[in-house]
Write an enzyme that holds these catalytic residues in place. Structure first.
Site, PDB file in Angstrom:
ATOM      1  N   SER A 107      -5.019   7.306   0.926  1.00 35.61           N
ATOM      2  CA  SER A 107      -6.288   6.992  -0.473  1.00 35.61           C
ATOM      3  C   SER A 107      -7.103   7.199  -1.449  1.00 35.61           C
ATOM      4  CB  SER A 107      -7.005   5.463  -0.191  1.00 35.61           C
ATOM      5  OG  SER A 107      -5.895   4.296   0.144  1.00 35.61           O
ATOM      6  N   GLU A 109       2.960   1.277  10.933  1.00 39.75           N
ATOM      7  CA  GLU A 109       1.830   0.520  11.131  1.00 39.75           C
ATOM      8  C   GLU A 109       2.064  -0.594  11.294  1.00 39.75           C
ATOM      9  OE1 GLU A 109      -2.645   1.190   9.309  1.00 39.75           O
ATOM     10  OE2 GLU A 109      -1.117   0.570   7.769  1.00 39.75           O
ATOM     11  N   GLY A 159      -4.625  11.273   4.933  1.00 38.06           N
ATOM     12  CA  GLY A 159      -4.608  10.884   3.587  1.00 38.06           C
ATOM     13  C   GLY A 159      -3.727  10.674   2.581  1.00 38.06           C
ATOM     14  N   SER A 211     -10.488   7.383   7.124  1.00 38.67           N
ATOM     15  CA  SER A 211     -10.641   7.361   8.576  1.00 38.67           C
ATOM     16  C   SER A 211     -10.438   8.313   9.136  1.00 38.67           C
ATOM     17  CB  SER A 211     -10.053   5.711   8.413  1.00 38.67           C
ATOM     18  OG  SER A 211     -10.470   4.858   7.972  1.00 38.67           O
ATOM     19  N   GLU A 260      -2.087  -8.881  -1.737  1.00 41.39           N
ATOM     20  CA  GLU A 260      -0.898  -9.370  -2.724  1.00 41.39           C
ATOM     21  C   GLU A 260      -0.233  -8.611  -2.581  1.00 41.39           C
ATOM     22  OE1 GLU A 260      -5.516  -9.512  -3.402  1.00 41.39           O
ATOM     23  OE2 GLU A 260      -4.208  -8.096  -2.142  1.00 41.39           O
TER      24      GLU A 260
END
Length: 386
Positions: A132, A249, A130, A164, A371
């Site tokens: 975003s 990750e 959890g 997700s 970015e």
């Protein structure tokens, strides 16, 4: 697959793992139930992940009590290469394994490791991340979900988005603001929130890939009481936990991009007569593998991982777009299969050309957007001003 020369220890490690796979891999008839989301793990896949854990082949770099065997980094790479060669998806709960459990092993207490990390690793429970929010996507420091300490529990109120697998997960590693008066990057904490807790509402929704692709979720948190013992890491130091989570990750993420590029070489090379595109695809693949192997050397700057992520994710996206355009109208029907089926693989990787292109955007967003990677490369590797 191109590999740099293995030393004898790595070669013996690879041979032992290959023999284990030959002896224990589930048969296709056993693996007919397919995952419905990134936190839905069918029974056969849970048993398989538990088998990997029990034999030290789930996360070989970890100690045996956490599913490993103290493997070196080159040995860990050999482990992932062997899985990729055989089209074996490492875990059908990838965020649970690669981010949530890894974060708990790094920042959690011994009790948290036993209660949460080990069951996630053994696929007894599944987890989602959890991070975003509607107003805090790539900019985690802007999150607004609040957690107020009330006695021996935090009371959490807020909303998460793009979570997700949340509707199938048993627990969420959730980032919340615990000190609203602190600077943006401070005053954030990480909490483990069981999804069955009163006040947690999960709403899955379709994605651009397909209306029936139910993985993304909105998660609403209203007066959710979370025991203080579920705080991961020190209070108000969740930014460090978040960076550690994304670091887990990214470390060997480049290998999954190399696998996707190899899939494109296999599945799309015969489309059209664009030799320049094919040559570019091959060069991107070989460059990514060479840079990835080089990253295994001593005294490498951690920021170099951003180069691998940026190159790999954008190469996959560009190549997928070319394959989509070459296929024309044939790229659009859903569902469709554009590559060979393997019962141990994630079928999203061989779906329609449109879906494969649409899913490539996850690579340029998840784990830090392109970015953000460019900013890291500019500031930390090239020494450019902020």
């Amino acid at each position: 697959m191109m590999r740099l020369a293995d030393d004898p220890g790595v070669a013996a490690f690879r041979t032992e793992f290959a023999a284990f796979l030959d002896a224990h891999l589930p048969a296709e008839a056993e693996a007919r139930e397919r995952p419905r989301s990134s936190a839905h793990v069918p029974g056969w896949a849970r048993r398989w992940q538990c088998t990997l854990f029990d034999h030290g082949w789930l996360l070989p770099g970890r100690p045996p009590e956490y599913g490993g065997r103290h493997a070196t980094l080159p040995q860990q790479l050999a482990h992932l290469e062997e899985l990729a060669d055989r089209r074996i998806y490492h875990s059908f709960n990838p965020q649970g394994l690669g981010i949530v459990a890894a974060s708990l092993l790094t920042f959690g207490t011994e009790e948290q490791k036993a209660r949460w990390a080990v069951p996630i690793l053994r696929a007894e429970i599944t987890a989602a991340l959890g991070m975003s929010e509607p107003e805090a996507g790539s900019d985690l420091a802007s999150l607004r979900t609040r957690a107020v300490l009330d006695g021996d529990a935090f009371v959490v109120d807020g909303q998460k988005i793009w979570t997700s697998g949340a509707h199938d997960a048993d627990v969420l590693l959730t980032f919340v603001r615990t000190d609203p008066d602190a600077p943006r990057h401070r005053g954030i904490s990480a909490l483990l929130i069981p999804t069955g807790t009163e006040g947690v509402v999960r709403r899955p929704f379709g994605s651009i890939a397909a209306e029936d692709d139910l993985d993304f979720n909105e998660v609403f948190l209203t007066g959710v009481r979370v025991p203080r013992e579920n705080l991961v890491g020190p209070l108000n130091e969740g930014w460090r936990v978040a960076n550690g989570s994304l670091g887990h990750e990214r470390t060997l993420l480049w290998l999954s991009y190399a696998e996707r590029l190899a899939d494109l070489v296999r599945d799309a090379a015969g489309r059209g007569d664009d030799q320049e595109w094919y040559a570019t695809l091959q060069m991107d693949l070989q460059a990514l593998r060479l840079l990835g192997h080089r990253r295994l050397g001593p005294d490498r700057d951690p920021a170099e991982v951003s180069v691998l992520k940026l190159l790999g994710s954008e190469a996959v996206q560009n190549a997928s777009l070319h394959a989509l355009e070459a296929a024309g109208a044939d790229a659009l029907p859903h569902p469709a299969r554009t590559g060979p089926h393997h019962h141990m693989n994630n079928e999203d990787f061989v779906s329609s050309w449109f879906e494969r292109y649409a899913r490539s955007f996850a690579g340029t967003i998840a784990g830090g957007t392109s970015e953000i990677q460019r900013n890291i490369i500019a500031e930390r590797l090239l020494g450019l001003p902020r």
